[in-house]
Write a protein that holds these residues in place. Structure first.
Motif, mmCIF file in Angstrom:
data_model
loop_
_atom_site.group_PDB
_atom_site.id
_atom_site.type_symbol
_atom_site.label_atom_id
_atom_site.label_comp_id
_atom_site.label_asym_id
_atom_site.label_seq_id
_atom_site.Cartn_x
_atom_site.Cartn_y
_atom_site.Cartn_z
ATOM 1 N N PRO A 18 0.840 -1.256 -0.038
ATOM 2 C CA PRO A 18 0.136 0.160 -0.017
ATOM 3 C C PRO A 18 0.794 1.272 -0.120
ATOM 4 C CG PRO A 18 -0.058 -0.961 2.200
ATOM 5 C CD PRO A 18 0.651 -1.699 1.326
ATOM 6 N N THR A 19 1.126 1.626 -1.273
ATOM 7 C CA THR A 19 1.856 2.862 -1.308
ATOM 8 C C THR A 19 0.993 4.329 -0.982
ATOM 9 O OG1 THR A 19 1.537 3.077 -3.694
ATOM 10 C CG2 THR A 19 3.648 2.004 -3.094
ATOM 11 N N ALA A 20 1.757 5.298 -1.093
ATOM 12 C CA ALA A 20 0.636 6.714 -0.690
ATOM 13 C C ALA A 20 -0.210 6.638 -1.917
ATOM 14 C CB ALA A 20 1.801 7.689 -0.762
ATOM 15 N N GLU A 21 0.246 6.327 -3.211
ATOM 16 C CA GLU A 21 -0.718 6.516 -4.314
ATOM 17 C C GLU A 21 -1.692 5.573 -4.301
ATOM 18 O OE1 GLU A 21 -0.472 6.283 -9.215
ATOM 19 O OE2 GLU A 21 1.520 6.284 -7.864
ATOM 20 N N ALA A 22 -1.323 4.442 -3.853
ATOM 21 C CA ALA A 22 -2.422 3.100 -3.821
ATOM 22 C C ALA A 22 -3.496 3.468 -2.684
ATOM 23 C CB ALA A 22 -1.764 1.960 -3.385
ATOM 24 N N LEU A 23 -2.931 4.277 -1.510
ATOM 25 C CA LEU A 23 -3.827 4.447 -0.422
ATOM 26 C C LEU A 23 -4.809 5.691 -1.086
ATOM 27 C CD1 LEU A 23 -1.406 4.400 2.554
ATOM 28 C CD2 LEU A 23 -3.196 3.125 2.262
ATOM 29 N N ALA A 24 -4.325 6.435 -1.721
ATOM 30 C CA ALA A 24 -5.158 7.740 -2.143
ATOM 31 C C ALA A 24 -6.312 7.127 -3.181
ATOM 32 C CB ALA A 24 -4.242 8.735 -3.062
ATOM 33 N N GLN A 25 -5.710 6.189 -3.880
ATOM 34 C CA GLN A 25 -6.744 5.530 -4.812
ATOM 35 C C GLN A 25 -7.906 4.856 -4.269
ATOM 36 O OE1 GLN A 25 -5.097 3.607 -8.641
ATOM 37 N NE2 GLN A 25 -3.149 4.266 -8.001
ATOM 38 N N VAL A 26 -7.651 4.094 -3.315
ATOM 39 C CA VAL A 26 -8.585 3.354 -2.383
ATOM 40 C C VAL A 26 -9.475 4.492 -1.619
ATOM 41 C CG1 VAL A 26 -8.950 2.066 -0.394
ATOM 42 C CG2 VAL A 26 -7.294 1.194 -2.164
ATOM 43 N N MET A 80 -8.508 -3.244 1.224
ATOM 44 C CA MET A 80 -8.152 -2.761 2.914
ATOM 45 C C MET A 80 -8.028 -3.783 3.635
ATOM 46 S SD MET A 80 -10.483 0.551 3.243
ATOM 47 C CE MET A 80 -10.108 0.606 5.047
ATOM 48 N N GLY A 81 -8.804 -5.159 3.424
ATOM 49 C CA GLY A 81 -8.949 -5.932 4.243
ATOM 50 C C GLY A 81 -7.617 -6.876 3.793
ATOM 51 N N GLN A 82 -7.328 -7.038 2.385
ATOM 52 C CA GLN A 82 -6.075 -7.907 1.994
ATOM 53 C C GLN A 82 -4.894 -7.122 2.506
ATOM 54 O OE1 GLN A 82 -8.149 -7.838 -2.255
ATOM 55 N NE2 GLN A 82 -7.172 -9.943 -1.936
#
Length: 218
Positions: free
Chosen positions: A142-150, A169-171
């Motif tokens: 979970p990079t910063a970019e991935a977190l922002a996309q979620v 998020m669960g995975q």
């Protein structure tokens, strides 16, 4: 007894005749003089206060509307844009006072149906692409970019996309994500059919899968 189709045909024929008669009158009489003698069939007064924003150097807004015959651009049918329809279009729908009718009602409906179908297909394709991107994120850190996309997906208009974001998020299963899922799950008391209830169910399932995976690793 006449059918509805026959009645519509008679109304259309009457409107065409009335529009032709008005056009013939205007060849020999100024429209303002025609209106001065009182409103005639096929004529409706304009509410100029609703058209004031159209006053430009191109000329003043109309004092009244007259039935206008036209040929449908798509099917070639002879139709009438009635004075009442013009009044609604210009004063209620705020259509340009310089616009003209170019399609009959049937062709407008067909065109609108095609456009709506295209938008639905486009939306379905876009949703599929977004879901695919989110599921791919679950296989990565979970990079910063991935977190922002979620986070953006959790604000989506599509509930199904929000559910996939909760699954991701669960995975990932980091402490901050687990805490967020637990907060979602705690809201299960919300009414059935609400997003809060759906999010709670998705979060509960994600937490259960996470716990099951943890027990297998042990």
């Amino acid at each position: 007894m006449k059918s509805n189709k026959q009645r519509r045909a008679e109304i259309k024929a009457h409107r065409l005749q009335r529009a032709a008669a008005l056009k013939a009158q205007l060849r020999t009489q100024d429209a303002r003089r025609l209106a001065a003698g009182g409103l005639v069939p096929g004529m409706v007064m304009a509410d100029k206060s609703r058209l004031a924003h159209y006053n430009t150097t191109f000329g003043e807004v109309p004092d009244f509307y007259l039935d206008q015959a036209f040929t449908c651009r798509d099917c070639g049918a002879e139709e009438v844009w009635t004075a009442k329809q013009q009044k609604w279009w210009h004063e209620v729908a705020q259509g340009s006072v310089y616009s003209q009718a170019v399609r009959c009602r049937a062709c407008r409906q067909a065109r609108r149906a095609l456009r709506d179908a295209a938008l639905r297909n486009e939306g379905a394709n876009l949703l599929g692409e977004e879901v695919g991107r989110l599921r791919a994120l679950a296989m990565q850190k979970p990079t910063a970019e991935a977190l922002a996309q979620v986070e953006a997906a959790l604000q989506s208009k599509w509930r199904s996309l929000r559910v996939v974001a909760i699954e991701v998020m669960g995975q990932w299963g980091r402490p901050e994500q687990i805490e967020r899922l637990q907060a979602f799950a705690a809201n299960r008391t919300s009414s059935y059919g609400t997003w809060e209830r759906e999010a709670a169910d998705a979060a509960t399932k994600a937490l259960a899968l996470r716990a099951e995976e943890g027990s297998r690793q042990c």
